[in-house]
Design a protein around this motif. Structure first.
Motif, PDB file in Angstrom:
ATOM      1  N   GLY A 126     -15.287  38.443 -46.937  1.00 51.78           N
ATOM      2  CA  GLY A 126     -14.212  39.260 -47.493  1.00 51.78           C
ATOM      3  C   GLY A 126     -14.565  40.720 -47.598  1.00 51.78           C
ATOM      4  O   GLY A 126     -15.624  41.170 -47.149  1.00 51.78           O
ATOM      5  N   ASP A 127     -13.658  41.475 -48.202  1.00 52.62           N
ATOM      6  CA  ASP A 127     -13.825  42.923 -48.315  1.00 52.62           C
ATOM      7  C   ASP A 127     -15.044  43.306 -49.142  1.00 52.62           C
ATOM      8  O   ASP A 127     -15.610  44.379 -48.955  1.00 52.62           O
ATOM      9  N   ALA A 128     -15.431  42.454 -50.094  1.00 50.18           N
ATOM     10  CA  ALA A 128     -16.548  42.790 -50.979  1.00 50.18           C
ATOM     11  C   ALA A 128     -17.898  42.507 -50.339  1.00 50.18           C
ATOM     12  O   ALA A 128     -18.931  42.967 -50.836  1.00 50.18           O
ATOM     13  N   SER A 129     -17.894  41.749 -49.254  1.00 54.95           N
ATOM     14  CA  SER A 129     -19.152  41.361 -48.609  1.00 54.95           C
ATOM     15  C   SER A 129     -19.318  42.136 -47.306  1.00 54.95           C
ATOM     16  O   SER A 129     -18.517  41.992 -46.380  1.00 54.95           O
ATOM     17  N   LEU A 130     -20.362  42.955 -47.241  1.00 56.88           N
ATOM     18  CA  LEU A 130     -20.574  43.752 -46.042  1.00 56.88           C
ATOM     19  C   LEU A 130     -20.827  42.873 -44.825  1.00 56.88           C
ATOM     20  O   LEU A 130     -20.414  43.178 -43.714  1.00 56.88           O
ATOM     21  N   LEU A 131     -21.490  41.749 -45.071  1.00 57.65           N
ATOM     22  CA  LEU A 131     -21.805  40.827 -43.986  1.00 57.65           C
ATOM     23  C   LEU A 131     -21.328  39.431 -44.367  1.00 57.65           C
ATOM     24  O   LEU A 131     -21.782  38.877 -45.359  1.00 57.65           O
ATOM     25  N   PRO A 132     -20.398  38.842 -43.629  1.00 58.98           N
ATOM     26  CA  PRO A 132     -19.977  37.473 -43.928  1.00 58.98           C
ATOM     27  C   PRO A 132     -21.130  36.515 -43.675  1.00 58.98           C
ATOM     28  O   PRO A 132     -21.678  36.478 -42.568  1.00 58.98           O
ATOM     29  N   THR A 133     -21.524  35.773 -44.677  1.00 56.52           N
ATOM     30  CA  THR A 133     -22.732  34.969 -44.530  1.00 56.52           C
ATOM     31  C   THR A 133     -22.815  33.885 -45.586  1.00 56.52           C
ATOM     32  O   THR A 133     -21.969  33.786 -46.481  1.00 56.52           O
ATOM     33  N   ARG A 134     -23.861  33.068 -45.479  1.00 54.11           N
ATOM     34  CA  ARG A 134     -24.161  32.049 -46.479  1.00 54.11           C
ATOM     35  C   ARG A 134     -25.084  32.648 -47.537  1.00 54.11           C
ATOM     36  O   ARG A 134     -26.032  33.358 -47.223  1.00 54.11           O
ATOM     37  N   VAL A 135     -24.790  32.330 -48.788  1.00 45.42           N
ATOM     38  CA  VAL A 135     -25.570  32.849 -49.912  1.00 45.42           C
ATOM     39  C   VAL A 135     -25.999  31.687 -50.791  1.00 45.42           C
ATOM     40  O   VAL A 135     -25.198  30.799 -51.097  1.00 45.42           O
TER      41      VAL A 135
END
Length: 583
Positions: free
Chosen positions: A532-541
């Motif tokens: 999403g917009d808040a995540s610079l890189l779409p990824t698993r956390v």
């Protein structure tokens, strides 16, 4: 110096086709192909110097192309294996070696696309760590918002943009036991560090009671025992008196629309309530209110007076054509009896005492201001600068009126922000736990659910303008209203095993990241897909452990069954059931 100091000999392969936001790589080295995994990162040469394109592997294929030789070159059974090893990637951003005085800047834009035959490199080892550190270098003052560490590189912290997370709304979803409440508690941990924090969490089952500290304030919607002991705001007990209900909520609660007299009942009830509200206002003191008065104006009135007036109209007889004073039935004679019955039944229901039997203080005009301050003022404006995070416990509210009550509080918060001058407006986030219970996708005809959904749809569409952020939390996203979900531009998705739920989340993901949706059923407990917009890189956390853990009601069945001593309290359970209260 660029963190991507690759040499040509390290190339994984070269680009053979390019689309708008995708590239296909041909890999000649089989050993390097075997080390690749779907959803890992790769780096591609850009057509502009000083730039590298970042891609995500979405598909890996190995297609043998067996070309038979002629008799003059080989025997009948001989062939040359021509391996066609392809890696399909989705381009997600660009790393620039330098922007002004800043070095190694990642942007989620594609100013260029790779050229045919451009080299592609696998991102791993030290380079992956350095790249993750670039991603994690959030430019902000004060505490940063972090849910945990990247699964790709557990040495790198996964930071989110706190502004965009709440401005653009968010959803936190996951099956039971996947870590959804843990993630919510972790997010609240981060918010609690801020001196002017302002968040309201609708706690439907009371599982967030263990979250305590200066930043937290716990309020509980009153149960029957609170009425008996006359507990109020000073005791952390919240009443929602009936006079706060708007027209649609009043009609949905009291009028049976299937009744042939429903239109008359709605009209008469509306007119009676308006008159009772106006009668409570002093023309001199409240002239400005009276001049713009509607049935939705939050003015206290006495329900007993309304019932008396409805009873009078239901029994009224008027003069007939021959002048006999009570010669014929009035216009509403006998047509309001079912409405009166429903009103009296609701008023006498002990479970609804928080609504129909409020303390005397709740019938005062000044009470609303105190109540709104308790639930919507930021931490700095609260007494002792405590309680920026308000956790409101709805566990004793009956399920049939739960949507109406939750949406009533949301409506109060929205209306307060709407009528606050923009320069005086303090942003507030509304976190909706178990949202599928009161923002449902499927509505029953003429139910109170439709009133709740309409309010939350408006907040989702317009809340950003008035400083209201929405965080939707649910274990069943397929049962949450689609309009509300479509306005959420940030997704924190834990493991989802149900196919319908997976489909809903996949539809929320950008088309270029559609393959991420395939991870939903295989995520580990406490692991989330963040896009999403808040995540610079779409990824698993991997979500970090919160300071205070919610009471998620996850019971260890096998271990409990294996204990030496049994646990049972049937007598108190039956007593609480009959009293409709755990207190």
């Amino acid at each position: 110096m660029s963190i991507f100091n690759f040499s040509d000999t390290e190339a994984l392969g070269s680009v053979i086709s390019v689309d708008t936001a995708a590239a296909t790589i041909r890999v000649d080295d089989l050993d390097r192909l075997k080390r690749l995994q779907v959803n890992r990162l790769v780096v591609l040469q850009s057509s502009k110097p000083g730039q590298h394109l970042i891609g995500i592997v979405v598909k890996i294929t190995r297609k043998p192309d067996n070309q038979e030789l002629g008799d003059e070159e080989a025997g009948d059974d001989e062939f040359i294996p021509n391996e066609n090893n392809l890696v399909k990637t989705t381009l997600i951003g660009t790393l620039l070696d330098r922007v002004g005085r800043e070095k190694n800047v990642f942007r989620r834009t594609l100013e260029t696309v790779p050229e045919i035959d451009a080299n592609c490199f696998s991102l791993e080892g030290e380079r992956l760590t350095r790249f993750m550190q670039v991603i994690s270098n959030v430019k902000t003052e004060g505490p940063k918002l972090s849910l945990g560490n990247f699964t790709l590189d557990d040495e790198a912290i996964a930071y989110l943009n706190g502004n965009k997370l709440f401005q653009r709304h968010a959803i936190i979803v996951g099956s039971t036991g996947s870590g959804k409440s843990w993630t919510t508690a972790r997010l609240l941990d981060q918010i609690a560090e801020l001196s002017q924090a302002n968040t309201v969490l609708f706690d439907i089952h009371g599982e967030y009671r263990p979250l305590t500290g200066k930043a937290f304030k716990h309020l509980r919607v009153a149960g029957p025992s609170d009425i008996e002991h006359k507990r109020g705001l000073a005791d952390g007990v919240l009443h929602l008196p009936y006079w706060l209900l708007g027209y649609e909520a009043l009609v949905s609660m009291f009028v049976d629309r299937s009744d042939q007299n429903a239109p008359n009942q709605s009209m008469v009830m509306t007119r009676t309530i308006v008159n009772m509200k106006k009668a409570k206002l002093d023309p001199k003191e409240h002239g400005d209110i009276l001049s713009n008065f509607t049935i939705d104006s939050p003015v206290p009135f006495d329900l007993s007076d309304v019932l008396s007036e409805l009873g009078r109209l239901d029994e009224e007889r008027v003069a007939d054509s021959r002048g006999k004073p009570d010669g014929k039935a009035g216009d509403y004679n006998g047509k309001l009896s079912r409405l009166i019955g429903r009103l009296e039944a609701k008023r006498n229901d002990r479970r609804l005492a928080f609504l129909f039997q409020p303390p005397k203080e709740c019938m005062d005009m000044a009470w609303l201001e105190r109540m709104v301050h308790e639930i919507s003022a930021g931490r700095g404006a609260q007494e002792g600068a405590e309680g920026g995070i308000k956790i409101i416990d709805f566990s004793e509210v009956p399920s049939d009126v739960l949507p109406l009550m939750v949406s009533l509080l949301a409506q109060i918060i929205f209306s307060t922000s709407l009528w606050t001058k923009s320069e005086e407006r303090h942003p507030i986030a509304i976190m909706c736990d178990e949202a599928h219970l009161y923002i449902p996708e499927r509505l029953q005809a003429d139910s109170s659910d439709s009133v709740a959904v309409e309010i939350f749809e408006r907040i989702a569409k317009e809340g950003r303008k008035y400083g209201i952020g929405l965080v939707v939390i649910s274990q069943r996203p397929s049962e949450v209203n689609r309009t509300v979900l479509s306005q959420c531009n940030n997704v924190v998705a834990m493991r989802l095993s149900n196919g319908d739920d997976q489909s809903v989340i996949k539809r929320l993901l950008p088309e270029s990241l559609g393959s991420f949706g395939d991870l939903l059923p295989v995520l580990d407990i406490g692991e989330a897909l963040v896009v999403g917009d808040a995540s610079l890189l779409p990824t698993r956390v991997r979500i970090a452990e919160p300071k205070m853990k919610p009471d998620s009601q996850t019971v260890a069945f096998w271990d409990r069954w294996n204990e030496a001593e049994p646990k049972s309290d049937t007598a108190n359970s039956i007593r609480s059931w009959r009293r409709q209260s755990m207190n």
